[in-house]
Design an enzyme around this catalytic site. Structure first.
Site, short mmCIF file in Angstrom:
data_model
loop_
_atom_site.label_atom_id
_atom_site.label_comp_id
_atom_site.label_asym_id
_atom_site.label_seq_id
_atom_site.Cartn_x
_atom_site.Cartn_y
_atom_site.Cartn_z
N LYS A 12 0.85 -1.21 0.00
CA LYS A 12 0.00 0.00 0.00
C LYS A 12 0.88 1.24 0.00
O LYS A 12 1.76 1.38 0.85
CB LYS A 12 -0.91 0.02 1.22
CG LYS A 12 -1.80 1.28 1.26
CD LYS A 12 -2.88 1.17 2.32
CE LYS A 12 -2.49 1.72 3.67
NZ LYS A 12 -2.47 3.19 3.76
N ASP B 195 -3.45 4.36 -2.12
CA ASP B 195 -4.46 4.81 -1.15
C ASP B 195 -4.54 6.33 -1.14
O ASP B 195 -4.02 6.98 -0.23
CB ASP B 195 -4.02 4.25 0.22
CG ASP B 195 -4.97 4.59 1.36
OD1 ASP B 195 -6.12 4.96 1.08
OD2 ASP B 195 -4.55 4.46 2.52
N LYS C 228 -7.63 8.06 -1.72
CA LYS C 228 -8.97 8.45 -1.25
C LYS C 228 -9.52 9.67 -1.98
O LYS C 228 -9.77 10.72 -1.39
CB LYS C 228 -8.94 8.76 0.26
CG LYS C 228 -8.43 7.62 1.13
CD LYS C 228 -8.53 7.97 2.61
CE LYS C 228 -8.06 6.86 3.51
NZ LYS C 228 -6.60 6.65 3.52
N ASP D 273 -14.04 14.36 -5.16
CA ASP D 273 -14.17 15.63 -5.88
C ASP D 273 -15.40 15.51 -6.78
O ASP D 273 -16.14 14.53 -6.67
CB ASP D 273 -12.88 15.90 -6.69
CG ASP D 273 -12.63 17.39 -6.91
OD1 ASP D 273 -13.61 18.12 -7.20
OD2 ASP D 273 -11.48 17.84 -6.80
N ILE D 274 -15.60 16.46 -7.68
CA ILE D 274 -16.76 16.34 -8.57
C ILE D 274 -16.53 15.15 -9.51
O ILE D 274 -15.38 14.80 -9.80
CB ILE D 274 -17.05 17.64 -9.35
CG1 ILE D 274 -15.86 18.03 -10.23
CG2 ILE D 274 -17.41 18.78 -8.41
CD1 ILE D 274 -16.16 19.15 -11.21
N GLN E 13 -3.57 2.20 17.29
CA GLN E 13 -4.81 1.54 16.86
C GLN E 13 -5.63 1.20 18.11
O GLN E 13 -5.06 0.87 19.14
CB GLN E 13 -4.49 0.26 16.08
CG GLN E 13 -3.77 0.50 14.75
CD GLN E 13 -4.69 1.00 13.65
OE1 GLN E 13 -5.84 1.37 13.89
NE2 GLN E 13 -4.17 1.04 12.44
N GLY F 196 0.79 -2.55 8.72
CA GLY F 196 1.92 -1.63 8.64
C GLY F 196 3.01 -2.00 9.62
O GLY F 196 3.79 -2.93 9.40
N ARG F 197 3.02 -1.30 10.76
CA ARG F 197 4.12 -1.43 11.71
C ARG F 197 4.42 -2.83 12.22
O ARG F 197 5.61 -3.12 12.45
CB ARG F 197 3.90 -0.44 12.87
CG ARG F 197 4.11 1.00 12.40
CD ARG F 197 3.44 2.01 13.29
NE ARG F 197 1.99 1.91 13.20
CZ ARG F 197 1.16 2.66 13.89
NH1 ARG F 197 1.62 3.57 14.73
NH2 ARG F 197 -0.15 2.53 13.74
O1 C5P Z 1 0.97 0.46 11.16
P1 C5P Z 1 -0.46 0.03 11.06
O2 C5P Z 1 -0.63 -1.47 10.90
O3 C5P Z 1 -1.34 0.61 12.13
O4 C5P Z 1 -0.92 0.67 9.66
C1 C5P Z 1 -2.24 0.56 9.19
C2 C5P Z 1 -2.38 1.27 7.87
O5 C5P Z 1 -3.77 1.28 7.52
C3 C5P Z 1 -1.93 2.72 7.86
O6 C5P Z 1 -1.46 3.02 6.54
C4 C5P Z 1 -3.21 3.48 8.16
O7 C5P Z 1 -3.20 4.77 7.65
C5 C5P Z 1 -4.23 2.62 7.42
N1 C5P Z 1 -5.60 2.74 7.90
C6 C5P Z 1 -5.97 2.49 9.21
N2 C5P Z 1 -7.28 2.61 9.59
C7 C5P Z 1 -8.20 2.95 8.68
C8 C5P Z 1 -7.87 3.22 7.36
C9 C5P Z 1 -6.53 3.10 7.00
O8 C5P Z 1 -5.14 2.14 10.03
N3 C5P Z 1 -9.46 3.00 9.04
#
Ligand code: C5P
Length: 234
Positions: free
Chosen positions: A34, A61, A63, A66-67, A192, A212-213
């Site tokens: 992503k 990603d 998002k 717009d029109i 989170q 992600g992390r």
């Molecule tokens: O590092 P982590 O696993 O928290 O990353 C989650 C990814 O998903 C990040 O890129 C975050 O911006 C994205 N994301 C999220 N929650 C959402 C939509 C997107 O954590 N509702």
């Protein structure tokens, strides 16, 4: 149906991103990646081309919201970039989502997957009422926006793994749920709030998990990725 683990490459430059992906050079399974706003706005379309050249699938990603005409033209550009998945805000209306899909569809009828964001997880029910003047419960609004996305012909929505069930009930089991908020059982939660493990996300019906992390900050990211895949896809 194709299920997969998507690594959120939340890095701020191409160098860091490509060095991270170097670790996966010899992996038989190339991770789906992503690319978010921060990296895309810093590096432009070249970062998408560079990641694609290495054989990764790309979820861009951005998002869009717009029109309809503007979104349609922007989507045509992203389609030529050969991304595999991209997204819009469902708040842009059914008409805008239909225009996005039209813009994304190539002359031969193929197109990347198109996903909608319903309500951002940073928006509380209270803020949705007071700032956005959208009434109803957050769950009802999320399901309503998901239904709008399905009506516009989109492929799915980004949501919490905990919402996958109600969204599949409302929009059909083939409507994709792309779910962030995934952590290993013993892992750090960081910022989170409601998290699930890869195995639990699978049980709840997630189609793609965005991680992600737990992978990017792991001592051994390749091992962490393999663990996600084996827990989620087994
Ligand atoms: O590092 P982590 O696993 O928290 O990353 C989650 C990814 O998903 C990040 O890129 C975050 O911006 C994205 N994301 C999220 N929650 C959402 C939509 C997107 O954590 N509702």
């Amino acid at each position: 149906m194709k299920k997969d683990v998507i690594i959120a490459c939340d890095f701020d430059c191409a160098g860091q991103t490509l060095r991270f992906l170097d670790m996966f050079r010899d992996e038989p399974r190339k991770p789906f990646v992503k690319i978010g706003m921060e990296l895309y706005y810093a590096e432009g379309p070249d970062i998408v081309r560079a990641v694609k050249e290495r054989g990764h699938g790309v979820f861009l990603d951005l998002k869009l919201h717009d029109i309809p005409t503007t979104v349609k033209k922007a989507m045509a550009v992203l389609s030529r970039l050969e991304v595999d998945m991209c997204n819009v805000h469902a708040a842009g209306t059914i008409e805008m989502m239909k225009a996005a899909k039209e813009g994304l569809t190539r002359a031969d009828g193929t197109r990347p997957l198109l996903i909608a964001v319903t309500q951002l997880t940073s928006t509380s029910e209270e803020r949705m009422h007071s700032d956005l003047m959208i009434q109803g419960t957050l769950n009802d609004v999320v399901v309503h926006y998901a239904r709008n996305a399905a009506e516009a012909g989109l492929d799915g929505v980004v949501c919490s793994p905990l919402e996958s069930g109600i969204i599949h009930d409302a929009c059909g089991k083939n409507f994709l749920t792309i779910t962030p908020g995934v952590r290993f059982a013993e892992g750090e939660v960081a910022d989170q709030v409601r998290v699930t493990t890869p195995a639990r996300a699978r049980e709840l019906g997630s189609d793609y998990i965005v991680v992600g992390r737990p992978i990017t900050a792991a001592p051994d990211p390749v091992e962490a990725y393999r663990r996600c895949v084996s827990e989620f896809l087994k």
